[in-house]
Design a protein around this motif. Sequence first.
Motif, PDB file in Angstrom:
ATOM      1  N   SER A  79      -3.207  -8.637  -7.410  1.00 27.38           N
ATOM      2  CA  SER A  79      -3.860  -8.111  -6.343  1.00 27.38           C
ATOM      3  C   SER A  79      -4.126  -6.694  -6.485  1.00 27.38           C
ATOM      4  N   GLY A  80      -4.717  -5.893  -5.612  1.00 25.22           N
ATOM      5  CA  GLY A  80      -5.134  -4.455  -5.892  1.00 25.22           C
ATOM      6  C   GLY A  80      -6.238  -4.158  -6.081  1.00 25.22           C
ATOM      7  N   THR A  95      -7.928 -10.405 -10.361  1.00 32.08           N
ATOM      8  CA  THR A  95      -8.298  -9.420  -9.390  1.00 32.08           C
ATOM      9  C   THR A  95      -9.394  -8.427  -9.724  1.00 32.08           C
ATOM     10  N   LEU A 130      -7.020   3.256  -8.970  1.00 31.80           N
ATOM     11  CA  LEU A 130      -6.478   1.866  -8.459  1.00 31.80           C
ATOM     12  C   LEU A 130      -5.097   1.339  -9.020  1.00 31.80           C
ATOM     13  N   ARG A 131      -4.110   0.572  -8.159  1.00 33.62           N
ATOM     14  CA  ARG A 131      -2.991   0.310  -8.541  1.00 33.62           C
ATOM     15  C   ARG A 131      -2.915  -1.222  -8.483  1.00 33.62           C
ATOM     16  N   LEU A 132      -3.033  -1.845  -9.650  1.00 33.26           N
ATOM     17  CA  LEU A 132      -2.759  -3.430  -9.359  1.00 33.26           C
ATOM     18  C   LEU A 132      -1.352  -3.880  -9.592  1.00 33.26           C
ATOM     19  N   SER A 133      -1.057  -5.111  -8.739  1.00 35.81           N
ATOM     20  CA  SER A 133       0.450  -5.430  -8.815  1.00 35.81           C
ATOM     21  C   SER A 133       0.013  -7.132  -9.201  1.00 35.81           C
ATOM     22  N   TYR A 151       3.047  -3.817 -12.480  1.00 41.00           N
ATOM     23  CA  TYR A 151       2.025  -2.797 -12.141  1.00 41.00           C
ATOM     24  C   TYR A 151       1.020  -2.360 -13.057  1.00 41.00           C
ATOM     25  N   GLN A 175      -1.015   0.997 -13.054  1.00 35.99           N
ATOM     26  CA  GLN A 175      -1.711   2.316 -12.197  1.00 35.99           C
ATOM     27  C   GLN A 175      -3.000   2.745 -13.203  1.00 35.99           C
TER      28      GLN A 175
END
Length: 123
Positions: free
Chosen positions: A7-8, A117, A18-21, A78, A80
């Motif tokens: 997500s993210g 994502t 953006l920060r993806l998780s 994560y 970043q």
Amino acid sequence: QVQLVESGGGLVQAGGSLRLSCAASGRTFNTMGWFRQAPGKERESVAAISYSGANTYYADSVKGRFTISRDNAKNTVYLQMNSLKPEDTAVYYCAPTTGLVRGTIPTSLYDYWGQGTQVTVSS
């Protein structure tokens, strides 16, 4: 049953962040990584991190801009992403990877993948 949920993602202008998780369930993996696949291109390894977080890998194209981290208590990884460029546009996936060995690119392990994502960077 192993599940990976990314997500993210989103639409951001060049230079943005953006920060993806990636939330994993079903089991814990030693080394985890992020991959991306742009339209018409092969999936490529972007970053990876060992279980302790002491060892990381970054593709040359993202070094100095992206930072991978993990929270083992949450079984979450994560990514970043700062100073984003249009060429970062792709679907981003997380997956367990092979171990981190200097000079080698980590590859996916067990063929576990989430739905990905989408990251779109406009110029």
